[in-house]
Scaffold this motif. Structure first.
Motif, PDB file in Angstrom:
ATOM      1  N   TYR A   2       0.855  -1.189   0.000  1.00  0.00           N
ATOM      2  CA  TYR A   2       0.000   0.000   0.000  1.00  0.00           C
ATOM      3  C   TYR A   2       0.895   1.245   0.000  1.00  0.00           C
ATOM      4  O   TYR A   2       1.631   1.497   0.951  1.00  0.00           O
ATOM      5  CB  TYR A   2      -0.930  -0.051   1.217  1.00  0.00           C
ATOM      6  CG  TYR A   2      -1.785  -1.310   1.202  1.00  0.00           C
ATOM      7  CD1 TYR A   2      -3.073  -1.299   0.685  1.00  0.00           C
ATOM      8  CD2 TYR A   2      -1.268  -2.529   1.656  1.00  0.00           C
ATOM      9  CE1 TYR A   2      -3.839  -2.459   0.627  1.00  0.00           C
ATOM     10  CE2 TYR A   2      -2.022  -3.697   1.608  1.00  0.00           C
ATOM     11  CZ  TYR A   2      -3.309  -3.645   1.093  1.00  0.00           C
ATOM     12  OH  TYR A   2      -4.059  -4.800   1.030  1.00  0.00           O
ATOM     13  N   LEU A  23     -10.043   0.063  -1.853  1.00  0.00           N
ATOM     14  CA  LEU A  23     -11.170  -0.708  -1.302  1.00  0.00           C
ATOM     15  C   LEU A  23     -11.638  -0.116   0.019  1.00  0.00           C
ATOM     16  O   LEU A  23     -12.834  -0.061   0.305  1.00  0.00           O
ATOM     17  CB  LEU A  23     -10.759  -2.167  -1.074  1.00  0.00           C
ATOM     18  CG  LEU A  23     -10.903  -3.138  -2.239  1.00  0.00           C
ATOM     19  CD1 LEU A  23     -10.505  -4.536  -1.800  1.00  0.00           C
ATOM     20  CD2 LEU A  23     -12.327  -3.136  -2.786  1.00  0.00           C
ATOM     21  N   ARG A  37       0.579  -3.363   9.083  1.00  0.00           N
ATOM     22  CA  ARG A  37       1.820  -4.036   9.454  1.00  0.00           C
ATOM     23  C   ARG A  37       2.887  -3.436   8.553  1.00  0.00           C
ATOM     24  O   ARG A  37       2.730  -3.403   7.335  1.00  0.00           O
ATOM     25  CB  ARG A  37       1.682  -5.536   9.212  1.00  0.00           C
ATOM     26  CG  ARG A  37       2.692  -6.390   9.951  1.00  0.00           C
ATOM     27  CD  ARG A  37       2.259  -7.860   9.920  1.00  0.00           C
ATOM     28  NE  ARG A  37       2.311  -8.378   8.567  1.00  0.00           N
ATOM     29  CZ  ARG A  37       3.064  -9.433   8.188  1.00  0.00           C
ATOM     30  NH1 ARG A  37       3.791 -10.075   9.068  1.00  0.00           N
ATOM     31  NH2 ARG A  37       3.043  -9.846   6.942  1.00  0.00           N
ATOM     32  N   ASN A  39       6.225  -4.255   8.090  1.00  0.00           N
ATOM     33  CA  ASN A  39       7.067  -5.189   7.329  1.00  0.00           C
ATOM     34  C   ASN A  39       6.845  -6.620   7.813  1.00  0.00           C
ATOM     35  O   ASN A  39       6.060  -6.850   8.727  1.00  0.00           O
ATOM     36  CB  ASN A  39       8.544  -4.790   7.441  1.00  0.00           C
ATOM     37  CG  ASN A  39       8.997  -4.754   8.894  1.00  0.00           C
ATOM     38  OD1 ASN A  39       8.620  -5.619   9.691  1.00  0.00           O
ATOM     39  ND2 ASN A  39       9.775  -3.759   9.257  1.00  0.00           N
ATOM     40  N   ARG A  44       0.878  -6.095  14.140  1.00  0.00           N
ATOM     41  CA  ARG A  44      -0.324  -5.483  13.577  1.00  0.00           C
ATOM     42  C   ARG A  44      -0.810  -4.425  14.555  1.00  0.00           C
ATOM     43  O   ARG A  44      -1.023  -4.737  15.724  1.00  0.00           O
ATOM     44  CB  ARG A  44      -1.409  -6.543  13.362  1.00  0.00           C
ATOM     45  CG  ARG A  44      -1.049  -7.606  12.325  1.00  0.00           C
ATOM     46  CD  ARG A  44      -2.010  -8.775  12.377  1.00  0.00           C
ATOM     47  NE  ARG A  44      -3.368  -8.394  12.041  1.00  0.00           N
ATOM     48  CZ  ARG A  44      -3.931  -8.542  10.835  1.00  0.00           C
ATOM     49  NH1 ARG A  44      -3.241  -9.083   9.853  1.00  0.00           N
ATOM     50  NH2 ARG A  44      -5.178  -8.172  10.623  1.00  0.00           N
ATOM     51  N   LEU A  83       3.361  -2.707   4.114  1.00  0.00           N
ATOM     52  CA  LEU A  83       3.158  -4.099   3.676  1.00  0.00           C
ATOM     53  C   LEU A  83       1.680  -4.502   3.713  1.00  0.00           C
ATOM     54  O   LEU A  83       1.149  -5.028   2.735  1.00  0.00           O
ATOM     55  CB  LEU A  83       3.992  -5.039   4.556  1.00  0.00           C
ATOM     56  CG  LEU A  83       3.918  -6.518   4.207  1.00  0.00           C
ATOM     57  CD1 LEU A  83       4.422  -6.791   2.808  1.00  0.00           C
ATOM     58  CD2 LEU A  83       4.684  -7.348   5.224  1.00  0.00           C
ATOM     59  N   ASP A  84       1.041  -4.297   4.859  1.00  0.00           N
ATOM     60  CA  ASP A  84      -0.359  -4.708   5.011  1.00  0.00           C
ATOM     61  C   ASP A  84      -1.182  -3.540   5.545  1.00  0.00           C
ATOM     62  O   ASP A  84      -0.719  -2.789   6.418  1.00  0.00           O
ATOM     63  CB  ASP A  84      -0.468  -5.881   5.991  1.00  0.00           C
ATOM     64  CG  ASP A  84       0.261  -7.109   5.501  1.00  0.00           C
ATOM     65  OD1 ASP A  84      -0.093  -7.597   4.413  1.00  0.00           O
ATOM     66  OD2 ASP A  84       1.191  -7.575   6.187  1.00  0.00           O
ATOM     67  N   PHE A  85      -2.395  -3.420   5.044  1.00  0.00           N
ATOM     68  CA  PHE A  85      -3.255  -2.286   5.401  1.00  0.00           C
ATOM     69  C   PHE A  85      -4.676  -2.799   5.214  1.00  0.00           C
ATOM     70  O   PHE A  85      -5.112  -3.015   4.087  1.00  0.00           O
ATOM     71  CB  PHE A  85      -2.936  -1.133   4.442  1.00  0.00           C
ATOM     72  CG  PHE A  85      -3.351   0.235   4.900  1.00  0.00           C
ATOM     73  CD1 PHE A  85      -2.546   0.955   5.786  1.00  0.00           C
ATOM     74  CD2 PHE A  85      -4.523   0.819   4.435  1.00  0.00           C
ATOM     75  CE1 PHE A  85      -2.910   2.239   6.186  1.00  0.00           C
ATOM     76  CE2 PHE A  85      -4.880   2.104   4.837  1.00  0.00           C
ATOM     77  CZ  PHE A  85      -4.075   2.819   5.714  1.00  0.00           C
ATOM     78  N   VAL A  86      -5.370  -3.055   6.310  1.00  0.00           N
ATOM     79  CA  VAL A  86      -6.654  -3.757   6.191  1.00  0.00           C
ATOM     80  C   VAL A  86      -7.773  -3.008   6.908  1.00  0.00           C
ATOM     81  O   VAL A  86      -7.574  -2.451   7.979  1.00  0.00           O
ATOM     82  CB  VAL A  86      -6.512  -5.220   6.667  1.00  0.00           C
ATOM     83  CG1 VAL A  86      -5.943  -5.308   8.051  1.00  0.00           C
ATOM     84  CG2 VAL A  86      -7.816  -5.982   6.596  1.00  0.00           C
ATOM     85  N   GLY A  87      -8.950  -3.001   6.298  1.00  0.00           N
ATOM     86  CA  GLY A  87     -10.091  -2.327   6.891  1.00  0.00           C
ATOM     87  C   GLY A  87     -11.202  -2.198   5.878  1.00  0.00           C
ATOM     88  O   GLY A  87     -11.140  -2.827   4.822  1.00  0.00           O
ATOM     89  N   PRO A  88     -12.197  -1.375   6.104  1.00  0.00           N
ATOM     90  CA  PRO A  88     -12.416  -0.605   7.331  1.00  0.00           C
ATOM     91  C   PRO A  88     -12.984  -1.502   8.423  1.00  0.00           C
ATOM     92  O   PRO A  88     -13.873  -2.290   8.157  1.00  0.00           O
ATOM     93  CB  PRO A  88     -13.444   0.442   6.905  1.00  0.00           C
ATOM     94  CG  PRO A  88     -14.199  -0.196   5.775  1.00  0.00           C
ATOM     95  CD  PRO A  88     -13.259  -1.145   5.105  1.00  0.00           C
TER      96      PRO A  88
ATOM     97  N   ASN B 210      -5.713  -9.350   3.101  1.00  0.00           N
ATOM     98  CA  ASN B 210      -6.132  -8.105   3.748  1.00  0.00           C
ATOM     99  C   ASN B 210      -7.500  -7.646   3.275  1.00  0.00           C
ATOM    100  O   ASN B 210      -7.771  -6.458   3.199  1.00  0.00           O
ATOM    101  CB  ASN B 210      -5.109  -6.981   3.490  1.00  0.00           C
ATOM    102  CG  ASN B 210      -3.772  -7.278   4.145  1.00  0.00           C
ATOM    103  OD1 ASN B 210      -3.724  -7.866   5.214  1.00  0.00           O
ATOM    104  ND2 ASN B 210      -2.696  -6.877   3.490  1.00  0.00           N
ATOM    105  N   ALA B 215     -16.650  -6.277   5.371  1.00  0.00           N
ATOM    106  CA  ALA B 215     -16.170  -4.918   5.643  1.00  0.00           C
ATOM    107  C   ALA B 215     -15.673  -4.288   4.341  1.00  0.00           C
ATOM    108  O   ALA B 215     -16.238  -3.315   3.852  1.00  0.00           O
ATOM    109  CB  ALA B 215     -15.064  -4.940   6.690  1.00  0.00           C
ATOM    110  N   MET B 265       2.167 -14.540  14.588  1.00  0.00           N
ATOM    111  CA  MET B 265       3.005 -13.347  14.713  1.00  0.00           C
ATOM    112  C   MET B 265       4.422 -13.682  15.194  1.00  0.00           C
ATOM    113  O   MET B 265       5.280 -12.812  15.206  1.00  0.00           O
ATOM    114  CB  MET B 265       2.362 -12.337  15.668  1.00  0.00           C
ATOM    115  CG  MET B 265       0.929 -11.928  15.316  1.00  0.00           C
ATOM    116  SD  MET B 265       0.652 -11.415  13.607  1.00  0.00           S
ATOM    117  CE  MET B 265       1.631  -9.932  13.487  1.00  0.00           C
TER     118      MET B 265
END
Lengths: 282, 463
Positions: A2, A23, A37, A39, A44, A83-88, B210, B215, B265
């Motif tokens: 992202y 999204l 996250r 890397n 998280r 690296l990671d980006f999640v939602g909403p 992800n 959602a 993790m």
């Protein structure tokens, strides 16, 4: 991955980033959060959506460089990727345009208070915004908050900007001056939210707070973000993050927020150490 | 002539006193010679009861005959005709209550080691290659699978083999669901899960990480994007607690949290950023596989570990092998014991768990003896962490964001025996439907749903 399209230092500790996440940008609403996250080895962490642009597909986050992960995030620059980006994630704030409300933001909590104030303001509500900071040099989002409210007040602990005092002093002053708020929204450090709630309980003003506990998945799976609300266990990630502040057990929340204090400090020390080594190598 | 030994060929394992300090796999697996020897214990009996015991109907006697003949690749291909994840199932299925429970050899002596043989075949092919990957001809119909856990992977694999263009949406940053975050490395190496998932990718399955179903993507939007049928395999997320005093003290975890920190993790490794708090004594509450996994992880991280279970040892729902392994690894079993409250110090950290002793009463609805409290038997176990492993309920995100998707009073998605939900074209399976159950039952549900999604799409398009 992202991409970070824009980066802005709001003060020496607080950074704003616009992240390409179409999204999420398409759907997110005030009060919701994302989990990111940095890397492969990263943790998280949840961050509240500070703003979004549905056309450009970007989500704005504002964070204080307080631990290892936020410091690493702050080292990324425009053009770099998260690296990671999640939602909403979480339930959006219930916005009612017919109300007269007071929104209270404390420190970096203003980054969350601002989008909520804006949502109410855009819906036609009468918004009074009280923003509290330790000192003048860490004031953030002043113009944005002004634009999202019909009445705006800044207070600082040391009196270097706005009125000297706490947000609770200002709120009580307004109430005593005859302001009749239908609802108060308080977002900031747990201690601040606790004292705002004690005050508004005295004046019987319904109060919502936005909780920001430790999370892992952010989707209701791990239960690590649990808190007690009205004697019942709730998960901030799926039942919140907004809760009725008069029912939240703040003392427990404060205790739980300190769970990993030592581990976080050690991680920060290791990061500082390796940064110093890098600097030495240069 | 069949090998009439009453016992399974024993399987090499790491020594208990060594393995309870590392995360390497406990069971080392059969060698080719051991596998062939064990395979000759199968009588290849006419009515094949083992197949009926398998939720995905693996052609067990046929693959075992191929193992006996030394044709391990053919044996593997025989298994994968009906099972997309053999390396996983061979390791984590509760065989004693499924295929092996039905084996005629178990009437006198031990059953054939079906699970061990399945694992052997899968591992053999991972090492030597040779699996037949027939890339199916695409039929130009799109389907979506929500969740990359056992039910979703199984459904996706079967749909891809039928020629569908499959996209999996996964909420986490990696695929595998409970196979990754829940089941520990020493029982199911993550490299094995990744190999199995890569096989699906080779089949043409697309994976979006992800992406939280309900959602970021809604059912309606997926239909608008041209997916003709959707499978929901979002699992049982929400952990349950006992609602006793002290459950929110620092040091009380849900099993999900504890296992996710460690397995997903890797919080116990210094170079990983997720924090892990070192504990000296850990009490795990519960008697299922997840409780065993939690306890054995805690032990490996250096804690004296107790399992607290309110019923008797023989009533534990965990796989026999897990209980056996846990005992070998010096985990202390406090059975017929039930917690009443968790004790904390002034800073809110756990210092003990107060329990009562139980006795077995009359049988209850489950057929097991109802545990009855022995009044006045309260005692305290000094501990600095408590892991609640007493079950989960389905993840609420998809159901609360999909108003016309029917759920029952526990929040489970209502699906009929074909996997069909209240929304035409939407199927569901796994823990999201049943509540917490096993990997293989979830895989079976994904498989059944795939067959019916195929039928649904064909019927719809023939009209």
């Amino acid at each position: 991955m992202y991409k970070i399209l824009k980066k802005e230092e709001l003060n020496s500790q607080v950074t704003l980033m616009e992240v390409q996440a179409p999204l999420i940008a398409k759907k997110c609403l005030a009060g919701q959060f994302i989990i990111l996250r940095v890397n492969e080895l990263g943790e998280r962490i949840p961050l509240t959506v500070a703003d979004y642009n549905r056309e450009t597909g970007t989500v704005t986050i504002i964070f204080q460089k307080i631990g290892k992960t936020t410091s690493q995030l702050g080292m990324l620059n425009q053009g770099d990727c998260i690296l990671d980006f999640v939602g909403p994630l979480g339930i959006a704030t219930h916005v009612d345009g017919a109300k007269k409300i007071a929104v209270i933001g404390g420190g970096v909590g203003c980054a969350i208070a601002y989008p909520q104030a804006k949502a109410f303001h855009d819906a036609g509500a009468d918004v009074t915004l009280i923003a509290g900071f330790r000192s003048k040099d860490i004031v953030i989002l002043e113009n944005e908050m002004k634009a999202a409210s019909s009445s705006f007040h800044i207070v600082t602990d040391d009196g270097t900007y706005g009125d000297k005092g706490l947000v609770t002093n200002k709120l009580e002053e307004l109430i005593l001056a005859g302001e009749k708020f239908d609802e108060v929204i308080a977002i900031g450090p747990l201690v601040m939210m606790k004292f705002v709630c004690l005050l508004t309980k005295k004046y019987e003003i319904p109060t919502m707070v936005s909780m920001n506990p430790v999370m892992i998945d952010g989707t209701g799976m791990c239960g690590c973000c649990r808190l007690t609300v009205g004697g019942k266990v709730k998960f901030a990630c799926v039942d919140g993050p907004d809760f009725d502040g008069h029912l939240v057990n703040f003392d427990e929340a404060i205790q739980r927020s300190s769970m990993y204090k030592n581990e976080e400090r050690q991680a920060m020390d290791r990061l500082n150490h390796s940064c110093n080594l890098l600097k030495g190598a240069k | 002539m069949a090998n009439m030994s009453l016992k399974k060929v024993s399987i090499p394992e790491q020594e208990p006193c060594i393995r309870n300090k590392n995360f390497g796999e406990v069971s080392l697996g059969y060698t080719a010679q051991m596998a062939m020897e064990e395979a000759t214990r199968c009588l290849n009996c006419r009515h094949k009861p083992c197949i009926l015991g398998c939720p995905v109907n693996v052609k067990i006697p046929e693959f075992i005959q191929l193992v006996a003949a030394g044709d391990f690749v053919a044996a593997y291909n025989k298994i994968t005709e009906t099972n997309s994840l053999p390396a996983v199932c061979g390791r984590v299925c509760p065989q004693e209550s499924q295929c092996e429970g039905k084996c005629v050899r178990a009437i006198k002596g031990e059953s054939v080691g079906i699970g061990r043989l399945e694992r052997f075949c899968a591992d053999y092919v991972i090492e030597h290659g040779g699996a037949s990957v027939v890339k199916p001809e695409l039929n130009n119909h799109k389907v979506a699978v929500l969740g990359a856990g056992p039910s979703g992977l199984s459904c996706a694999g079967d749909m891809a083999k039928k020629g569908y263009d499959v996209t999996i949406y996964e909420a986490f940053h990696t695929t595998g669901g409970v196979l990754i975050y829940g089941i520990p490395e020493f029982r199911l190496p993550k490299s094995i899960v990744n190999i199995e998932v890569n096989k699906l990718v080779e089949l043409g399955v697309k994976i979006k990480l992800n992406a939280v179903a309900g959602a970021a993507v809604s059912i309606d939007e997926l239909f608008e994007e041209g997916y003709e049928s959707i499978f929901i395999g979002t699992g049982a997320g929400l952990p349950s607690f006992m609602n006793i005093e002290g459950e929110n003290l620092n040091g009380v975890y849900s099993a999900n949290e504890f296992l996710t920190r460690i397995n997903l993790m890797k919080a116990f490794l210094d170079d990983h950023d997720t924090p892990y708090k070192k504990h000296n004594v850990v009490a795990v509450v519960g008697g299922g596989n997840v409780a065993m996994d939690s306890a054995r992880c805690a032990k490996r991280l250096g804690a004296d570990t107790h399992i607290i279970y309110r019923r008797a040892l023989e009533e534990m729902p965990a796989r026999q092998e897990e209980v056996h392994h846990a005992m070998e690894e010096e985990i202390i079993f406090d059975t017929l014991v039930n917690p009443v409250r968790i004790l904390g110090d002034d800073s809110g950290n756990v210092v003990g768990i107060e329990c009562v002793k139980m006795v077995q009463g009359e049988p209850d609805a489950s057929g097991r003896c109802r545990p009855v409290v022995v009044e006045g038997s309260n005692f305290v176990i000094d501990t600095d962490a408590v892991i609640m492993s007493i079950g989960t309920s389905p993840n609420p995100i998809i159901t609360s964001n999909t108003p016309n998707l029917d759920t029952n009073k526990w929040g489970c998605i209502v699906a009929d025996e074909t996997g069909a939900t209240s929304i035409p074209g939407v199927y569901a399976g796994g823990d999201a439907v049943t509540g917490a159950a096993t990997v293989i039952l979830a895989m079976g549900a994904g498989k059944i749903a795939a067959d019916n999604m195929d039928k649904y799409i064909k019927e719809k398009n023939s009209k």
